[in-house]
Design a protein around this motif. Structure first.
Motif, PDB file in Angstrom:
ATOM      1  N   TYR A  31      -3.877 -12.102   1.973  1.00 35.27           N
ATOM      2  CA  TYR A  31      -5.336 -12.313   2.223  1.00 35.27           C
ATOM      3  C   TYR A  31      -5.938 -13.129   1.474  1.00 35.27           C
ATOM      4  CZ  TYR A  31      -6.399  -8.782  -1.342  1.00 35.27           C
ATOM      5  OH  TYR A  31      -6.528  -8.455  -2.499  1.00 35.27           O
ATOM      6  N   SER A  32      -7.153 -13.552   1.903  1.00 28.26           N
ATOM      7  CA  SER A  32      -8.030 -14.517   1.037  1.00 28.26           C
ATOM      8  C   SER A  32      -8.811 -13.769   0.172  1.00 28.26           C
ATOM      9  CB  SER A  32      -8.620 -15.449   1.996  1.00 28.26           C
ATOM     10  OG  SER A  32      -9.793 -16.183   1.270  1.00 28.26           O
ATOM     11  N   THR A  33      -8.602 -13.760  -1.134  1.00 25.39           N
ATOM     12  CA  THR A  33      -9.647 -13.392  -2.024  1.00 25.39           C
ATOM     13  C   THR A  33     -11.086 -13.866  -1.854  1.00 25.39           C
ATOM     14  OG1 THR A  33      -9.045 -14.660  -3.729  1.00 25.39           O
ATOM     15  CG2 THR A  33      -7.775 -12.316  -3.548  1.00 25.39           C
ATOM     16  N   ASP A  34     -11.199 -15.019  -1.145  1.00 26.04           N
ATOM     17  CA  ASP A  34     -12.617 -15.629  -1.150  1.00 26.04           C
ATOM     18  C   ASP A  34     -13.379 -14.954   0.014  1.00 26.04           C
ATOM     19  OD1 ASP A  34     -12.138 -17.556  -3.259  1.00 26.04           O
ATOM     20  OD2 ASP A  34     -11.245 -19.126  -1.764  1.00 26.04           O
ATOM     21  N   ASP A  35     -12.584 -14.413   1.200  1.00 21.02           N
ATOM     22  CA  ASP A  35     -13.274 -13.541   2.052  1.00 21.02           C
ATOM     23  C   ASP A  35     -13.022 -12.201   2.164  1.00 21.02           C
ATOM     24  OD1 ASP A  35     -13.802 -16.348   3.145  1.00 21.02           O
ATOM     25  OD2 ASP A  35     -11.903 -16.624   3.805  1.00 21.02           O
ATOM     26  N   LEU A  36     -12.233 -11.811   1.468  1.00 20.08           N
ATOM     27  CA  LEU A  36     -12.090 -10.077   1.661  1.00 20.08           C
ATOM     28  C   LEU A  36     -11.817  -9.593   0.365  1.00 20.08           C
ATOM     29  CD1 LEU A  36      -9.330 -10.404   4.391  1.00 20.08           C
ATOM     30  CD2 LEU A  36     -11.630  -9.933   4.836  1.00 20.08           C
ATOM     31  N   SER A  72       4.442 -11.983   5.135  1.00 24.00           N
ATOM     32  CA  SER A  72       5.520 -12.660   4.225  1.00 24.00           C
ATOM     33  C   SER A  72       6.542 -12.099   3.599  1.00 24.00           C
ATOM     34  CB  SER A  72       4.754 -13.812   3.370  1.00 24.00           C
ATOM     35  OG  SER A  72       4.305 -13.405   2.337  1.00 24.00           O
ATOM     36  N   ASP A  73       7.581 -12.692   3.301  1.00 23.08           N
ATOM     37  CA  ASP A  73       8.664 -11.897   2.524  1.00 23.08           C
ATOM     38  C   ASP A  73       9.252 -10.790   3.022  1.00 23.08           C
ATOM     39  OD1 ASP A  73       8.600 -14.411   0.696  1.00 23.08           O
ATOM     40  OD2 ASP A  73       6.847 -13.468  -0.398  1.00 23.08           O
ATOM     41  N   ALA A  74       9.341 -10.733   4.055  1.00 25.70           N
ATOM     42  CA  ALA A  74       9.645  -9.357   4.715  1.00 25.70           C
ATOM     43  C   ALA A  74      11.196  -9.274   5.017  1.00 25.70           C
ATOM     44  CB  ALA A  74       8.948  -9.342   6.087  1.00 25.70           C
ATOM     45  N   PHE A  75      11.583  -7.793   4.618  1.00 21.63           N
ATOM     46  CA  PHE A  75      13.032  -7.333   4.951  1.00 21.63           C
ATOM     47  C   PHE A  75      12.837  -6.208   5.404  1.00 21.63           C
ATOM     48  CE2 PHE A  75      16.868  -5.434   3.775  1.00 21.63           C
ATOM     49  CZ  PHE A  75      17.745  -6.595   3.598  1.00 21.63           C
ATOM     50  N   VAL A  76      13.762  -5.983   6.574  1.00 20.99           N
ATOM     51  CA  VAL A  76      13.828  -4.650   7.350  1.00 20.99           C
ATOM     52  C   VAL A  76      15.232  -4.308   7.372  1.00 20.99           C
ATOM     53  CG1 VAL A  76      13.341  -3.212   9.301  1.00 20.99           C
ATOM     54  CG2 VAL A  76      11.813  -5.245   8.569  1.00 20.99           C
ATOM     55  N   LEU A  77      15.629  -2.876   6.844  1.00 20.53           N
ATOM     56  CA  LEU A  77      16.690  -2.389   6.820  1.00 20.53           C
ATOM     57  C   LEU A  77      16.989  -1.247   7.910  1.00 20.53           C
ATOM     58  CD1 LEU A  77      19.539  -2.507   5.184  1.00 20.53           C
ATOM     59  CD2 LEU A  77      18.517  -0.174   3.895  1.00 20.53           C
ATOM     60  N   VAL A  78      18.098  -1.492   8.673  1.00 25.67           N
ATOM     61  CA  VAL A  78      18.212  -0.577   9.943  1.00 25.67           C
ATOM     62  C   VAL A  78      19.634  -0.001   9.583  1.00 25.67           C
ATOM     63  CG1 VAL A  78      16.858  -1.676  11.341  1.00 25.67           C
ATOM     64  CG2 VAL A  78      19.158  -1.912  11.432  1.00 25.67           C
ATOM     65  N   GLY A 108      -4.480 -11.584  -3.850  1.00 22.08           N
ATOM     66  CA  GLY A 108      -4.530 -11.930  -2.557  1.00 22.08           C
ATOM     67  C   GLY A 108      -3.079 -11.221  -1.705  1.00 22.08           C
ATOM     68  N   SER A 109      -2.171 -10.723  -2.499  1.00 28.13           N
ATOM     69  CA  SER A 109      -1.045 -10.265  -2.025  1.00 28.13           C
ATOM     70  C   SER A 109      -0.742  -8.815  -2.267  1.00 28.13           C
ATOM     71  CB  SER A 109       0.251 -10.992  -2.329  1.00 28.13           C
ATOM     72  OG  SER A 109       0.247 -10.991  -3.877  1.00 28.13           O
ATOM     73  N   MET A 142      15.751  20.569   2.100  1.00 30.75           N
ATOM     74  CA  MET A 142      15.339  19.565   3.358  1.00 30.75           C
ATOM     75  C   MET A 142      15.530  18.297   2.495  1.00 30.75           C
ATOM     76  SD  MET A 142      11.936  18.831   5.230  1.00 30.75           S
ATOM     77  CE  MET A 142      11.780  20.268   5.992  1.00 30.75           C
ATOM     78  N   ALA A 143      15.897  17.242   3.112  1.00 35.65           N
ATOM     79  CA  ALA A 143      16.286  15.661   2.456  1.00 35.65           C
ATOM     80  C   ALA A 143      14.886  15.262   2.046  1.00 35.65           C
ATOM     81  CB  ALA A 143      16.935  14.938   3.313  1.00 35.65           C
ATOM     82  N   THR A 144      14.740  14.363   0.939  1.00 37.84           N
ATOM     83  CA  THR A 144      13.405  13.998   0.668  1.00 37.84           C
ATOM     84  C   THR A 144      13.659  12.467   0.994  1.00 37.84           C
ATOM     85  OG1 THR A 144      13.534  15.270  -1.418  1.00 37.84           O
ATOM     86  CG2 THR A 144      12.039  13.378  -1.469  1.00 37.84           C
ATOM     87  N   ARG A 145      12.302  12.054   1.579  1.00 37.83           N
ATOM     88  CA  ARG A 145      12.020  10.752   1.905  1.00 37.83           C
ATOM     89  C   ARG A 145      11.170  10.317   0.945  1.00 37.83           C
ATOM     90  NH1 ARG A 145      12.760  10.194   8.173  1.00 37.83           N
ATOM     91  NH2 ARG A 145      13.902  12.011   8.771  1.00 37.83           N
ATOM     92  N   GLU A 146      11.093   9.023   0.541  1.00 42.37           N
ATOM     93  CA  GLU A 146       9.994   8.662  -0.173  1.00 42.37           C
ATOM     94  C   GLU A 146       9.437   7.329   0.145  1.00 42.37           C
ATOM     95  OE1 GLU A 146      12.607  10.227  -4.158  1.00 42.37           O
ATOM     96  OE2 GLU A 146      12.377   8.096  -3.945  1.00 42.37           O
ATOM     97  N   LEU A 147       8.075   7.186  -0.108  1.00 42.31           N
ATOM     98  CA  LEU A 147       7.588   6.081   0.286  1.00 42.31           C
ATOM     99  C   LEU A 147       6.794   5.366  -0.770  1.00 42.31           C
ATOM    100  CD1 LEU A 147       6.285   4.277   2.552  1.00 42.31           C
ATOM    101  CD2 LEU A 147       4.242   5.789   2.734  1.00 42.31           C
ATOM    102  N   PHE A 148       7.348   3.991  -1.320  1.00 40.04           N
ATOM    103  CA  PHE A 148       6.818   3.369  -2.398  1.00 40.04           C
ATOM    104  C   PHE A 148       5.908   2.285  -1.768  1.00 40.04           C
ATOM    105  CE2 PHE A 148       9.265   4.966  -5.925  1.00 40.04           C
ATOM    106  CZ  PHE A 148      10.270   5.720  -5.126  1.00 40.04           C
ATOM    107  N   ILE A 149       4.826   2.130  -2.596  1.00 36.95           N
ATOM    108  CA  ILE A 149       3.991   0.763  -2.405  1.00 36.95           C
ATOM    109  C   ILE A 149       3.723   0.207  -3.755  1.00 36.95           C
ATOM    110  CG2 ILE A 149       1.769   0.058  -1.670  1.00 36.95           C
ATOM    111  CD1 ILE A 149       1.603   1.990   0.657  1.00 36.95           C
ATOM    112  N   THR A 150       4.110  -0.827  -3.861  1.00 36.14           N
ATOM    113  CA  THR A 150       4.052  -1.563  -5.200  1.00 36.14           C
ATOM    114  C   THR A 150       3.630  -2.921  -5.081  1.00 36.14           C
ATOM    115  OG1 THR A 150       5.001  -2.202  -7.229  1.00 36.14           O
ATOM    116  CG2 THR A 150       6.334  -2.059  -5.189  1.00 36.14           C
ATOM    117  N   LYS A 151       3.032  -3.789  -5.935  1.00 32.06           N
ATOM    118  CA  LYS A 151       2.627  -5.011  -5.862  1.00 32.06           C
ATOM    119  C   LYS A 151       3.830  -6.263  -6.246  1.00 32.06           C
ATOM    120  CE  LYS A 151      -0.788  -8.367  -7.749  1.00 32.06           C
ATOM    121  NZ  LYS A 151      -1.777  -8.934  -8.739  1.00 32.06           N
TER     122      LYS A 151
END
Length: 417
Positions: free
Chosen positions: A98-103, A174-180, A135-136, A1-10
């Protein structure tokens, strides 16, 4: 089965992302950036070029932030992707701000897991919220190009926060890129932001009326002044009462056509404070004229500091006279105040025809009352006639009174105060 990968990074550089995607997809693509912030549930208009592409059925993907749950100060938001025009999403890179002063960002949870049989791969430290304190949060996802991308609305990832203030605050994209599939350019459509309104501290009863604090004032709280409610708070409750020292106030006015001393009248006086929107005085006041025809009232006690007031005077045979937005700044060294309204004389016309009572209208009834008196005689000194139609206070009714009346007949109905 093909592998899908989900990365989350700062922090993921564009060069690293290009190389990584080329490794899996075998294609090259370039970054484009789009920044958009709009109110909750409001989608910003797409740029003209995107509108044109959309009209040509170009695949686009909208990104939205939605609150999914809330418990006390803790809440979760979900990043959703909505493909349009048959777009099949195969990858994206998005920064959530997000605001680090509020969240405080506390956790994240993958919602979109295209291949649950495989262990999801994370870059080192990406699952530790302590690495996301500026905050990002940069979220990066792509999947094996051998498998089709998703084409329906999809919740991508869940972010957990704690509110650390009661202020209105915003979470944005912000800084969003979407590939289709089959597209090398970013297929980003519209984005939205999430507005978290300031938390209310108001309490309400079963009828949705605010529950306000009560104030028990001592008997000697304000012996030489007037107790005035403080400004209303955000809940609609009056603030803590304050004592405003009374000022001995006199009012000066004139009556059209009256220019002699010794004339006394009783006039209705109303004074409103425009700031508190309250009527601070409403009573009948006696006035007496001097040799210049200036009518000065007896002293009245008013609780006025630096205020903007409206004042209305209704003479015994006159239309109401209203002066609005009068700035009052009492001299702190002087306990008296004079309100000079002589530039706006009281105009005659509303005669007391109903047993000494006025009806608030200058009309044909008033005209006929004077006309009928003068039809039988050129001058009347009858006390009943003088009481209702001696407009110039000469002690008799003459054509001079009729002339004064005709000067204001077209003014008609009294203005509301």
């Amino acid at each position: 089965m093909a592998t899908r990968e989900l990365f989350i990074t700062k922090h993921l550089s564009s060069g690293f992302l290009v190389a990584l995607f080329a490794l899996f997809a075998g294609i090259s693509w370039q970054w484009t950036q789009f920044r958009g912030v709009v109110d909750l549930e409001t989608i910003e208009q797409k740029p003209a070029a995107l509108e044109q592409f959309n009209a040509e059925n170009t695949p686009l993907v909208d990104l939205d932030l939605e609150k999914s749950s809330e418990q006390g100060a803790e809440f979760k938001i979900v990043l959703k992707a909505t493909p349009q025009n048959g777009a099949a999403v195969t990858g994206m890179d998005v920064t959530v701000n997000y605001s680090t002063d509020d969240l405080q960002f506390t956790a994240l949870n993958q919602v979109y897991k295209p291949n649950t049989a495989q262990t999801q791969n994370w870059l080192p430290g990406a699952n530790d919220p302590s690495n996301f304190t500026d905050g990002s949060i940069e979220l990066t996802f792509f999947q094996n190009p051998e498998e089709a991308g998703f084409t329906d609305e999809q919740a991508m990832i869940e972010l957990h926060f704690i509110r650390t203030s009661k202020n209105t605050t915003e979470i944005s994209i912000s800084d969003a890129f979407v590939l289709v599939e089959d597209e090398e350019e970013s297929a980003l459509g519209a984005t939205s932001s999430l507005i978290l309104q300031a938390e209310s501290t108001c309490a309400y009863d079963e009828n949705d009326n605010p529950i306000c604090q009560s104030y028990d004032l001592p008997a000697d709280f304000c012996p030489n002044g007037t107790v005035v409610d403080g400004p209303d708070d955000e809940c609609g409750c009056s603030g803590e009462p304050v004592c405003v020292e009374n000022i001995s106030t006199t009012i000066q006015t004139k009556l059209a056509g009256v220019n002699k001393a010794g004339v006394s009248i009783a006039a209705k006086v109303m004074i409103g404070d425009t700031t508190s929107k309250t009527r601070v005085f409403d009573d009948t006041v006696n006035f007496t004229s001097d040799e210049n025809g200036v009518f000065t009232s007896t002293e009245i006690a008013l609780a006025l500091e630096d205020s903007v007031i409206d004042i209305a005077i209704k003479g015994p045979m006159h239309k109401i006279m209203i002066k609005r937005n009068i700035l009052v700044s009492p001299d702190p060294t002087d306990s008296s105040l004079v309100l000079d309204l002589t530039n706006s004389p009281l105009l005659p016309g509303d005669l007391p025809l109903d047993n000494g009572v006025q009806d608030g209208v200058v009309d044909e009834r008033d005209y006929l009352a004077i006309k009928n008196i003068l039809d039988t005689k050129t001058t009347s000194t009858d006390s009943a006639d003088v009481a209702i139609a001696d407009i110039n206070y000469s002690g008799k009714v003459t054509n001079a009174d009729l002339s004064l009346f005709l000067g204001t007949w077209n003014s008609m109905i009294d203005e509301e105060f």
